[in-house]
Design a protein around this motif. Structure first.
Motif, PDB file in Angstrom:
ATOM      1  N   ASN A   1      14.948  38.028  -4.390  1.00  0.00           N
ATOM      2  CA  ASN A   1      14.500  36.921  -5.153  1.00  0.00           C
ATOM      3  C   ASN A   1      13.507  37.702  -6.402  1.00  0.00           C
ATOM      4  OD1 ASN A   1      12.270  37.419  -3.514  1.00  0.00           O
ATOM      5  ND2 ASN A   1      11.678  35.131  -3.216  1.00  0.00           N
ATOM      6  N   GLU A   2      13.882  37.554  -7.514  1.00  0.00           N
ATOM      7  CA  GLU A   2      12.996  38.380  -8.762  1.00  0.00           C
ATOM      8  C   GLU A   2      11.803  37.919  -9.263  1.00  0.00           C
ATOM      9  OE1 GLU A   2      14.312  40.104 -13.081  1.00  0.00           O
ATOM     10  OE2 GLU A   2      15.685  38.900 -12.102  1.00  0.00           O
ATOM     11  N   ILE A   3      10.800  38.755  -9.310  1.00  0.00           N
ATOM     12  CA  ILE A   3       9.508  38.330  -9.770  1.00  0.00           C
ATOM     13  C   ILE A   3       9.521  38.531 -11.529  1.00  0.00           C
ATOM     14  CG2 ILE A   3       7.051  38.846 -10.090  1.00  0.00           C
ATOM     15  CD1 ILE A   3       7.207  39.541  -7.093  1.00  0.00           C
ATOM     16  N   ILE A   4       9.338  37.551 -12.091  1.00  0.00           N
ATOM     17  CA  ILE A   4       9.564  37.578 -13.693  1.00  0.00           C
ATOM     18  C   ILE A   4       8.227  37.639 -14.304  1.00  0.00           C
ATOM     19  CG2 ILE A   4      11.701  36.666 -13.517  1.00  0.00           C
ATOM     20  CD1 ILE A   4      10.615  34.021 -14.599  1.00  0.00           C
ATOM     21  N   ALA A   5       7.135  37.253 -13.667  1.00  0.00           N
ATOM     22  CA  ALA A   5       5.848  37.348 -14.271  1.00  0.00           C
ATOM     23  C   ALA A   5       4.697  37.264 -13.108  1.00  0.00           C
ATOM     24  CB  ALA A   5       5.908  36.298 -15.253  1.00  0.00           C
ATOM     25  N   ILE A   6       3.775  37.785 -13.545  1.00  0.00           N
ATOM     26  CA  ILE A   6       2.471  37.741 -12.733  1.00  0.00           C
ATOM     27  C   ILE A   6       1.300  37.406 -13.516  1.00  0.00           C
ATOM     28  CG2 ILE A   6       0.939  39.202 -11.334  1.00  0.00           C
ATOM     29  CD1 ILE A   6       3.593  40.977 -10.620  1.00  0.00           C
ATOM     30  N   ALA A   7       0.517  36.662 -13.034  1.00  0.00           N
ATOM     31  CA  ALA A   7      -0.940  36.159 -13.716  1.00  0.00           C
ATOM     32  C   ALA A   7      -1.817  36.523 -12.676  1.00  0.00           C
ATOM     33  CB  ALA A   7      -0.733  34.681 -14.204  1.00  0.00           C
ATOM     34  N   PRO A   8      -2.983  37.121 -12.833  1.00  0.00           N
ATOM     35  CA  PRO A   8      -3.083  37.738 -14.410  1.00  0.00           C
ATOM     36  C   PRO A   8      -2.260  39.044 -14.585  1.00  0.00           C
ATOM     37  CG  PRO A   8      -5.056  38.522 -12.825  1.00  0.00           C
ATOM     38  CD  PRO A   8      -3.985  37.207 -12.188  1.00  0.00           C
ATOM     39  N   ASP A   9      -1.840  39.348 -15.805  1.00  0.00           N
ATOM     40  CA  ASP A   9      -0.847  40.399 -15.644  1.00  0.00           C
ATOM     41  C   ASP A   9      -1.552  41.799 -15.884  1.00  0.00           C
ATOM     42  OD1 ASP A   9       1.733  41.687 -16.594  1.00  0.00           O
ATOM     43  OD2 ASP A   9       1.107  41.733 -18.541  1.00  0.00           O
ATOM     44  N   THR A  10      -2.698  41.742 -16.454  1.00  0.00           N
ATOM     45  CA  THR A  10      -3.543  43.008 -16.586  1.00  0.00           C
ATOM     46  C   THR A  10      -4.621  43.038 -15.566  1.00  0.00           C
ATOM     47  OG1 THR A  10      -2.941  43.119 -19.010  1.00  0.00           O
ATOM     48  CG2 THR A  10      -4.946  44.452 -18.213  1.00  0.00           C
TER      49      THR A  10
END
Length: 315
Positions: A117-126
């Motif tokens: 399963n693909e991770i498309i975004a992470i928060a926080p990104d920085t």
């Protein structure tokens, strides 16, 4: 209550209807769960390729929210895959920068994931980091133990820890305050033979502190014990005014336990008994208690006879 009686034909029709209904429901669920969805899960950050010349401290939590693209089945069972919820973030850029943009590493992160399963975004990104001077030193290992021995058995010599020292690396203001490093607790019960085991070192509380190695070998000699009695001369201490003092008796009998292997070798040279004259001078004691102030680690005092000695002071 009226009971509806169905004929054989009507029962077959009802059975066929409910069978079709159940099959249709299962087909609908299967189709629905096969569709693609975006859903969020909590992931734990694990750092790799940490900078060797800079100590760092993350300025945010080690848990992030990941937006994952997967089918309905993966979303349904995502709660059961907590062991896979780790994101490995490469910190090699911290050698020149003070932050890491996780989205630039998504391809590498997804390639290391065990599930499809693909991770498309992470928060926080920085991710931002605080830097201090990096220190590297060795500290002794302190064994944390809870050992219970079988009756008439106990530790018969010094505990050996290999390596006796571990290397700790991290910020100077943290590392300089550390005097030793503890192991995880070693719990043993009903022991009647030598112990040789591997024990983990406690994990650092700070994410920017590292220890090497992470385990040590611990050896505890164990033997059967028996009692032995020897006579020891009493050494007078605390005679700061250099009085002429005679003590009665001049020797005491000390009974102690020792291992069978060491029984023949143990004599009075391994012990020292003392009486403190300062107890008379400062507190008016009429007799002085005797204490054994030196003995091997593998011996345990059972009795001292007499416990107190008389004395005469000639000024």
């Amino acid at each position: 209550m009226a009971i509806v009686k169905l004929s054989a034909t009507e029962r077959r029709r009802a059975s066929a209807f409910f069978t079709c209904l159940i099959l249709a429901l299962c087909a609908w669920i299967a189709i629905t769960l096969s569709n693609s969805y975006d859903y969020q899960v909590k992931e734990v950050l694990v750092f790799k390729n940490s900078p060797q010349k800079r100590a760092f401290h993350p300025l945010q939590s080690d848990t992030v929210t990941a937006t994952v693209k997967g089918n309905g089945w993966q979303m349904l069972f995502s709660k059961m895959n907590e062991q896979n919820r780790i994101i490995k973030v490469d910190l090699s850029k911290l050698d020149s920068e003070a932050y890491v943009v996780v989205s630039t590493q998504l391809n590498a992160i997804n390639a290391e994931k065990a599930v499809d399963n693909e991770i498309i975004a992470i928060a926080p990104d920085t991710l931002y980091f605080d830097f201090t001077n990096r220190s590297d030193r060795k500290v002794p290992v302190q064994l944390v133990k809870s050992v219970n021995y079988q009756q008439q058995f106990t530790q018969s010599g010094n505990i050996v820890i290999k390596p006796a020292y571990v290397r700790i690396i991290g910020p100077s203001n943290v590392i300089d305050k550390i005097k030793f490093w503890r192991t995880d607790q070693l719990t043993l019960k009903n022991i009647n033979e030598d112990v040789n085991t591997e024990v983990n070192l406690q994990a650092p509380d700070e994410g920017n502190v590292s220890i090497y190695p992470k385990t040590v070998q611990v050896s505890i000699p164990v033997d059967e014990f028996t009692e032995k009695t020897i006579e020891l001369p009493v050494k007078l201490v605390g005679n700061v005014d250099f009085y002429n003092v005679k003590v009665f008796p001049q020797k005491v009998k000390v009974t102690f336990t020792t291992s069978l292997n060491r029984y023949a070798d143990i004599d009075e040279e391994f012990f020292e008994a003392q009486a403190d004259l300062n107890l008379w001078r400062a507190y008016g004691y009429s007799s002085l208690p005797v204490k054994v102030t030196r003995l091997p680690d593998y011996c345990k005092i059972v009795n001292i006879e007499p416990h107190n000695i008389d004395f005469i002071v000639k000024k």
